[in-house]
Design a protein around this motif. Sequence first.
Motif, PDB file in Angstrom:
ATOM      1  N   ASP A  88       0.837  -1.190   0.000  1.00 27.37           N
ATOM      2  CA  ASP A  88       0.000   0.000   0.000  1.00 27.37           C
ATOM      3  C   ASP A  88       0.877   1.247   0.000  1.00 27.37           C
ATOM      4  N   GLU A  89       0.246   2.400  -0.081  1.00 28.56           N
ATOM      5  CA  GLU A  89       0.969   3.680  -0.100  1.00 28.56           C
ATOM      6  C   GLU A  89       1.363   4.028   1.330  1.00 28.56           C
ATOM      7  N   VAL A 199     -11.351  15.117   6.980  1.00 24.78           N
ATOM      8  CA  VAL A 199     -10.701  14.185   6.060  1.00 24.78           C
ATOM      9  C   VAL A 199     -11.562  12.945   5.881  1.00 24.78           C
ATOM     10  N   ASP A 200     -12.017  12.720   4.649  1.00 25.68           N
ATOM     11  CA  ASP A 200     -12.671  11.482   4.271  1.00 25.68           C
ATOM     12  C   ASP A 200     -12.088  11.061   2.927  1.00 25.68           C
ATOM     13  N   GLU A 201     -12.628  10.009   2.342  1.00 26.42           N
ATOM     14  CA  GLU A 201     -12.041   9.499   1.096  1.00 26.42           C
ATOM     15  C   GLU A 201     -12.156  10.508  -0.033  1.00 26.42           C
ATOM     16  N   GLU A 202     -13.253  11.229  -0.084  1.00 23.29           N
ATOM     17  CA  GLU A 202     -13.427  12.222  -1.137  1.00 23.29           C
ATOM     18  C   GLU A 202     -12.396  13.338  -0.992  1.00 23.29           C
ATOM     19  N   TYR A 203     -12.165  13.792   0.233  1.00 23.68           N
ATOM     20  CA  TYR A 203     -11.147  14.827   0.451  1.00 23.68           C
ATOM     21  C   TYR A 203      -9.775  14.312   0.014  1.00 23.68           C
ATOM     22  N   ALA A 204      -9.457  13.055   0.370  1.00 26.22           N
ATOM     23  CA  ALA A 204      -8.140  12.502   0.059  1.00 26.22           C
ATOM     24  C   ALA A 204      -7.925  12.312  -1.439  1.00 26.22           C
ATOM     25  N   ARG A 205      -9.000  12.180  -2.199  1.00 27.56           N
ATOM     26  CA  ARG A 205      -8.856  12.066  -3.653  1.00 27.56           C
ATOM     27  C   ARG A 205      -8.448  13.392  -4.286  1.00 27.56           C
ATOM     28  N   ASN A 206      -8.666  14.477  -3.569  1.00 30.27           N
ATOM     29  CA  ASN A 206      -8.409  15.804  -4.131  1.00 30.27           C
ATOM     30  C   ASN A 206      -7.309  16.582  -3.411  1.00 30.27           C
ATOM     31  N   ARG A 252     -15.035  -5.122  -3.575  1.00 27.48           N
ATOM     32  CA  ARG A 252     -15.374  -4.143  -2.546  1.00 27.48           C
ATOM     33  C   ARG A 252     -14.162  -3.925  -1.648  1.00 27.48           C
ATOM     34  N   ASN A 253     -14.182  -2.822  -0.898  1.00 29.58           N
ATOM     35  CA  ASN A 253     -13.186  -2.579   0.133  1.00 29.58           C
ATOM     36  C   ASN A 253     -13.600  -3.306   1.403  1.00 29.58           C
ATOM     37  N   TYR A 254     -12.644  -3.922   2.063  1.00 27.49           N
ATOM     38  CA  TYR A 254     -12.939  -4.624   3.309  1.00 27.49           C
ATOM     39  C   TYR A 254     -12.685  -3.758   4.532  1.00 27.49           C
ATOM     40  N   ASP A 255     -11.879  -2.707   4.388  1.00 28.44           N
ATOM     41  CA  ASP A 255     -11.542  -1.859   5.522  1.00 28.44           C
ATOM     42  C   ASP A 255     -12.109  -0.461   5.322  1.00 28.44           C
ATOM     43  N   CYS A 256     -12.261   0.272   6.439  1.00 29.82           N
ATOM     44  CA  CYS A 256     -12.676   1.661   6.341  1.00 29.82           C
ATOM     45  C   CYS A 256     -11.554   2.470   5.703  1.00 29.82           C
ATOM     46  N   PHE A 257     -11.898   3.645   5.204  1.00 30.42           N
ATOM     47  CA  PHE A 257     -10.940   4.475   4.482  1.00 30.42           C
ATOM     48  C   PHE A 257      -9.682   4.766   5.293  1.00 30.42           C
ATOM     49  N   LEU A 258      -9.828   5.106   6.569  1.00 28.74           N
ATOM     50  CA  LEU A 258      -8.683   5.492   7.385  1.00 28.74           C
ATOM     51  C   LEU A 258      -7.758   4.322   7.698  1.00 28.74           C
ATOM     52  N   ALA A 259      -8.235   3.090   7.501  1.00 28.93           N
ATOM     53  CA  ALA A 259      -7.397   1.908   7.722  1.00 28.93           C
ATOM     54  C   ALA A 259      -6.580   1.561   6.485  1.00 28.93           C
ATOM     55  N   GLY A 260      -6.966   2.087   5.315  1.00 27.34           N
ATOM     56  CA  GLY A 260      -6.161   1.890   4.117  1.00 27.34           C
ATOM     57  C   GLY A 260      -6.695   0.821   3.189  1.00 27.34           C
ATOM     58  N   ALA A 261      -5.792   0.225   2.451  1.00 26.40           N
ATOM     59  CA  ALA A 261      -6.140  -0.746   1.418  1.00 26.40           C
ATOM     60  C   ALA A 261      -6.602  -2.066   2.041  1.00 26.40           C
ATOM     61  N   SER A 262      -7.116  -2.936   1.188  1.00 22.72           N
ATOM     62  CA  SER A 262      -7.456  -4.292   1.614  1.00 22.72           C
ATOM     63  C   SER A 262      -6.259  -5.195   1.335  1.00 22.72           C
ATOM     64  N   LYS A 297      -5.256  -1.482  -3.536  1.00 17.57           N
ATOM     65  CA  LYS A 297      -5.490  -0.101  -3.108  1.00 17.57           C
ATOM     66  C   LYS A 297      -6.936   0.273  -3.400  1.00 17.57           C
ATOM     67  N   ARG A 298      -7.408   1.271  -2.718  1.00 14.75           N
ATOM     68  CA  ARG A 298      -8.830   1.598  -2.766  1.00 14.75           C
ATOM     69  C   ARG A 298      -9.295   1.946  -4.176  1.00 14.75           C
ATOM     70  N   LYS A 299      -8.458   2.600  -4.956  1.00 12.06           N
ATOM     71  CA  LYS A 299      -8.866   2.949  -6.312  1.00 12.06           C
ATOM     72  C   LYS A 299      -8.764   1.760  -7.273  1.00 12.06           C
ATOM     73  N   GLN A 300      -8.237   0.616  -6.792  1.00 13.65           N
ATOM     74  CA  GLN A 300      -8.139  -0.574  -7.641  1.00 13.65           C
ATOM     75  C   GLN A 300      -9.340  -1.499  -7.512  1.00 13.65           C
ATOM     76  N   VAL A 301     -10.281  -1.184  -6.613  1.00 14.31           N
ATOM     77  CA  VAL A 301     -11.483  -2.007  -6.474  1.00 14.31           C
ATOM     78  C   VAL A 301     -12.243  -2.005  -7.801  1.00 14.31           C
ATOM     79  N   GLU A 302     -12.698  -3.186  -8.202  1.00 19.14           N
ATOM     80  CA  GLU A 302     -13.380  -3.421  -9.479  1.00 19.14           C
ATOM     81  C   GLU A 302     -12.434  -3.276 -10.672  1.00 19.14           C
ATOM     82  N   THR A 303     -11.134  -3.327 -10.392  1.00 24.68           N
ATOM     83  CA  THR A 303     -10.137  -3.291 -11.463  1.00 24.68           C
ATOM     84  C   THR A 303      -9.326  -4.581 -11.415  1.00 24.68           C
TER      85      THR A 303
END
Length: 395
Positions: A88-89, A199-206, A252-262, A297-303
């Motif tokens: 992960d990052e 800070v949420d996932e949308e904020y972190a994307r930007n 799907r993501n298995y963890d909450c955003f603040l916990a990071g990737a699956s 990583k979270r942006k790799q879900v469904e990829t």
Amino acid sequence: MKHFDRQTWHAAGRALTVALAAALPLVSCDLQSPDSPEDSESESSLYSRTFSMTPQGVADLLCSTRLTRDQILEVHGAVSASVSNGYDEEYTFSDMLTNPGSGVGDSRIGTKSALSTAPALKDALAETLRGSSPTRSSESMLDGLACSGLQIYWPFADEWDGMEMPAVTFNPEDGSESNVGFVQEPLPDGTVSLRRVNVDEEYARNHPVWVVNRNEDASYLTPSLLEKIDPSRTKASTSFKTLRLKDFKAHRNYDCFLAGASEFVIKCGAINAFEADILSDMTKYSPQITDMVIVVKRKQVETSVRLNTMLVSEWSDQLDEAAFLMTEDDGGKMTTWKTSGSVKIKSKTYGFDVEFPLNKNDDIVWRGRISRNYFDKYNGKAGRFGDVSVTFTLD
């Protein structure tokens, strides 16, 4: 003065501007409510502060340290190195303090950090800690930080513009999808203020975000790292068949955003180069377990993530089944899952046991036995295993 408790992080409103004296590396960023009586404390009292080795306490430490561009570049380079190794990052404090600028996995393959400057963040944290406790040395506190299992997680780090300062927050470890963070901003008089953001996932994307959380995957080998350790793993053999995991897709993501990737831990049990002619040959049979982690990583879900990594290097013609366990790593007490497989000896089938270790808190994505007929029929085709799709090849 008090540290960032959850109420302080969330209740801090108008009294958010806390000057970091330009001439002093140690300052306080405790954010009190506007009418807090502690706002009147003298600056000298800041030098008696201590920091707990928790996600919250280390976020407090980072906010109390004036961040520079060199330090941000250090973290960005390290998380990029972790990603190149299949993780992960993330930038673990263990790596930061023992091998500054290195990503997770670099130490296993002997990769040296590309850090071109002094270990800026390590030195800055040491300077902050030197004034934080009259009874403990900064070295002992850094040792504690190195052993804490904590890290800086920088989601979407590859989208950073190279200029914007990161918001610092932490994972409260209660399943929250958001938390208060703070961004250091320079003031005209040369000091620095802290700006509160949600800070949420949308904020972190930007916007760039540093989340202090716990490392979950450094102890595992990833397919990328396995390939770097042994490049021959990707080469096809002409003398026997090899079972590979070709593609992997999480739905799907298995963890909450603040916990990071699956982190999907893959364990496959089979036998390497086993040939049996009589029943007594079964005593020579020792199931081999392939063990690796696939970080999505979270942006790799469904990829679909292309892997082509080896699961069984020598698939015996006598092997009818492989045991397959897939979990999403969440730690906890170690336990095991035991299953059985089978081999054929002169048209008769004999069983064997395979025992897989797993953590009590892990989410079991899929477990069971996969037959040779499945591998033959769906060779190179994706199959659904719980909330992930996996493509195997047996060639």
